[in-house]
Design an enzyme around this catalytic site. Structure first.
Site, mmCIF file in Angstrom:
data_model
loop_
_atom_site.group_PDB
_atom_site.id
_atom_site.type_symbol
_atom_site.label_atom_id
_atom_site.label_comp_id
_atom_site.label_asym_id
_atom_site.label_seq_id
_atom_site.Cartn_x
_atom_site.Cartn_y
_atom_site.Cartn_z
ATOM 1 N N TYR A 89 19.940 60.243 20.912
ATOM 2 C CA TYR A 89 20.080 60.112 22.508
ATOM 3 C C TYR A 89 19.121 61.044 23.116
ATOM 4 C CZ TYR A 89 25.059 58.191 21.543
ATOM 5 O OH TYR A 89 26.097 57.409 21.243
ATOM 6 N N ARG A 129 40.815 95.343 4.319
ATOM 7 C CA ARG A 129 41.306 94.133 5.316
ATOM 8 C C ARG A 129 40.372 93.013 5.346
ATOM 9 N NH1 ARG A 129 42.900 96.534 9.728
ATOM 10 N NH2 ARG A 129 41.770 95.385 10.997
ATOM 11 N N ARG A 171 41.228 94.916 22.728
ATOM 12 C CA ARG A 171 41.840 93.582 22.547
ATOM 13 C C ARG A 171 43.303 93.612 22.022
ATOM 14 N NH1 ARG A 171 39.129 89.591 17.947
ATOM 15 N NH2 ARG A 171 40.575 90.954 16.737
ATOM 16 N N HIS A 205 41.347 98.020 14.640
ATOM 17 C CA HIS A 205 40.358 97.136 14.189
ATOM 18 C C HIS A 205 39.004 97.597 14.915
ATOM 19 C CE1 HIS A 205 38.789 93.271 12.686
ATOM 20 N NE2 HIS A 205 38.794 92.615 13.879
ATOM 21 N N CYS A 252 24.811 63.766 17.315
ATOM 22 C CA CYS A 252 25.672 62.838 18.081
ATOM 23 C C CYS A 252 27.125 63.272 17.600
ATOM 24 C CB CYS A 252 25.553 61.366 17.771
ATOM 25 S SG CYS A 252 23.659 60.991 18.126
ATOM 26 N N LYS A 281 43.434 83.796 7.719
ATOM 27 C CA LYS A 281 43.574 83.220 9.212
ATOM 28 C C LYS A 281 42.820 81.893 9.216
ATOM 29 C CE LYS A 281 40.460 86.315 11.202
ATOM 30 N NZ LYS A 281 40.448 87.439 12.101
ATOM 31 N N ASP A 322 28.999 61.741 15.561
ATOM 32 C CA ASP A 322 29.147 61.232 14.266
ATOM 33 C C ASP A 322 28.181 61.310 13.315
ATOM 34 O OD1 ASP A 322 31.675 59.894 15.193
ATOM 35 O OD2 ASP A 322 30.502 58.483 16.064
HETATM 36 C C1 LIG Z 1 39.539 88.536 11.440
HETATM 37 C C2 LIG Z 1 40.151 89.886 11.115
HETATM 38 C C3 LIG Z 1 39.839 90.636 10.087
HETATM 39 C C4 LIG Z 1 38.813 90.192 9.034
HETATM 40 O O1 LIG Z 1 37.555 90.513 9.593
HETATM 41 P P1 LIG Z 1 36.191 90.033 8.884
HETATM 42 O O2 LIG Z 1 35.112 90.512 9.755
HETATM 43 O O3 LIG Z 1 36.297 88.728 8.737
HETATM 44 O O4 LIG Z 1 36.310 90.858 7.810
HETATM 45 C C5 LIG Z 1 40.503 91.869 9.878
HETATM 46 N N1 LIG Z 1 41.562 92.231 10.962
HETATM 47 C C6 LIG Z 1 41.543 91.659 12.002
HETATM 48 C C7 LIG Z 1 42.679 92.184 12.979
HETATM 49 C C8 LIG Z 1 41.071 90.313 12.136
HETATM 50 O O5 LIG Z 1 41.332 89.587 13.407
#
Ligand SMILES: *Cc1c(COP(=O)(O)O)cnc(C)c1O
Length: 388
Positions: free
Chosen positions: A268, A224, A136, A168, A315, A38, A317
């Site tokens: 700055y 995962r 979540r 998760h 800054c 992702k 850039d």
């Molecule tokens: C981003 C994500 C992962 C991977 O998490 P890491 O901490 O980068 O290994 C796995 N499952 C879900 C649902 C995520 O959003």
């Protein structure tokens, strides 16, 4: 890797590191692996990272939004893909036609997916997500039995195929945290509920990077990991301890060198002032390139054979480095972060200095910087450079 290249500022991605990290993680888990790519491969490039992950043995790819999944298909990547944050108004049929699996956390979403499948004549593969404590995504435990029953019924009439059950973690990066056991117990309960509705054989996946590295109890049928694929340790330690290698190096060529007197205010707001006559070096990247502005006076880098610290404000850039009396030349390469094997800071060093996490740094860096890919199999990717 630290020789100055043709580009003013570049992000070098070691695709072999990504492939090797996937192989290492898979060997650790002894399970199929879904590599999470992702957010443009956590800033490493979506398609190149995916190709390297597949080369390393990834069995499946995980993305957030459907656009990311379609970009993988567009590039000719045929391995199973799961997209998990779909919502209202999205073109679910585009995903289903290209065999992208979708996640459902609610009956509403399940029905949307089933309807899209009916409309395009593709039986949708659905991963049912349960919220075991992150609060979540995922169906709340109290809503889970209804979601499972609806999914089982939809599967019975051929509207969907339930291809995964998943959750998760909230705290996997703190091994031993009490929420981990609570979430695992909740997941096991959710799995039993699904089994009672005839979904006992559905593959289960839970382990993000932290759990893949530290929690075999969470392996289930597939791991995962995301950040570990790119060679970074989610616990903030040394990734080499797990045989992982950071894939990203961020570097830029000095564009101006000058001598200034003691007491010169720099950048700055003059948040930095030279304490003696000094040589200043100008580095041509800034917050528009994803170098956080709060790296002001704290961001580390490697230049002229030593660690330095950004002098004054970052800054849009550019930023400045105070070299003291050390020699430096225009065109010389400053390394902001890399694997850390040649003296340069790591993304973790930046995260520590800035009070953030390396995830944020690697996924946001970019802007006008040029990405270059190194690979031992450059044919895999147009434009990749063979590693020397
Ligand atoms: C981003 C994500 C992962 C991977 O998490 P890491 O901490 O980068 O290994 C796995 N499952 C879900 C649902 C995520 O959003």
């Amino acid at each position: 890797m630290h020789t100055s290249g043709p580009d003013r500022a570049e992000i070098i991605i070691d695709l072999d590191a990504i492939a090797d990290n996937v192989a290492t993680l898979k060997a650790r888990a002894q399970r199929p692996l879904m590599a999470v790519v992702k957010a443009d491969g956590y800033g490493h490039g979506l398609v190149p990272s995916a190709l390297a992950a597949v080369r390393g043995g990834a069995d499946m790819l995980g993305v957030t939004v459907i656009e990311e999944a379609l970009a993988l298909r567009e590039a000719g990547i045929g391995v199973p893909v799961l997209a998990w944050l779909t919502g209202s108004g999205e073109d679910l049929t585009a995903a289903l036609i290209r065999d992208v699996s979708l996640s459902a956390s609610s009956i509403w979403m399940l029905e949307e997916i089933a309807a899209a499948g009916q409309a395009c004549g593709h039986v949708a593969q659905v991963h049912l997500k349960v919220d075991t404590g992150l609060s979540r995504g995922g169906a709340h435990m109290s809503d889970w039995p209804d979601l499972v029953a609806a999914a089982a019924a939809a599967q019975d009439v051929g509207q969907v195929r339930v291809a995964g059950i998943w959750t998760h973690f909230a705290y996997a990066d703190t091994p031993g945290h009490p929420t981990i056991g609570v979430q695992l117990a909740g997941f096991n309960e959710a799995v039993e509920t699904a089994a009672r509705d005839g979904l006992g054989d559905v593959p289960k996946h839970v382990a993000n990077s932290a759990a893949t590295l530290t929690l075999p109890d969470a392996y289930y049928d597939m791991v995962r990991p995301g950040i570990a694929v790119y060679g970074l340790d989610p616990m903030g330690g040394d990734p080499a301890a797990y045989g992982l290698r950071p894939a990203m190096t961020v570097q830029a060529a000095v564009t101006l060198v000058k001598r200034v007197p003691q007491g010169s205010g720099v950048s700055y707001g003059h948040e930095y002032t030279t304490s003696r006559p000094s040589t200043l070096a100008l580095i041509p990247v800034g917050y528009a390139d994803g170098i956080p502005r709060n790296a002001t006076n704290v961001g580390p880098l490697w230049l002229g054979g030593a660690r330095r610290t950004i002098a004054g404000r970052v800054c849009m850039d550019q930023f400045v480095v105070d070299m003291g009396d050390d020699p430096v030349q225009a065109g010389e390469t400053a390394v902001l972060w890399g694997p850390g094997t040649a003296g340069e800071p790591t993304a973790q060093d930046w995260a520590t200095a800035l009070g953030t996490i390396h995830y944020e740094l690697v996924s946001r860096v970019g802007g006008r910087m040029v990405r270059r890919y190194l690979s031992s199999v450059p044919d895999e990717l147009p434009g990749a450079v063979r590693r020397s």
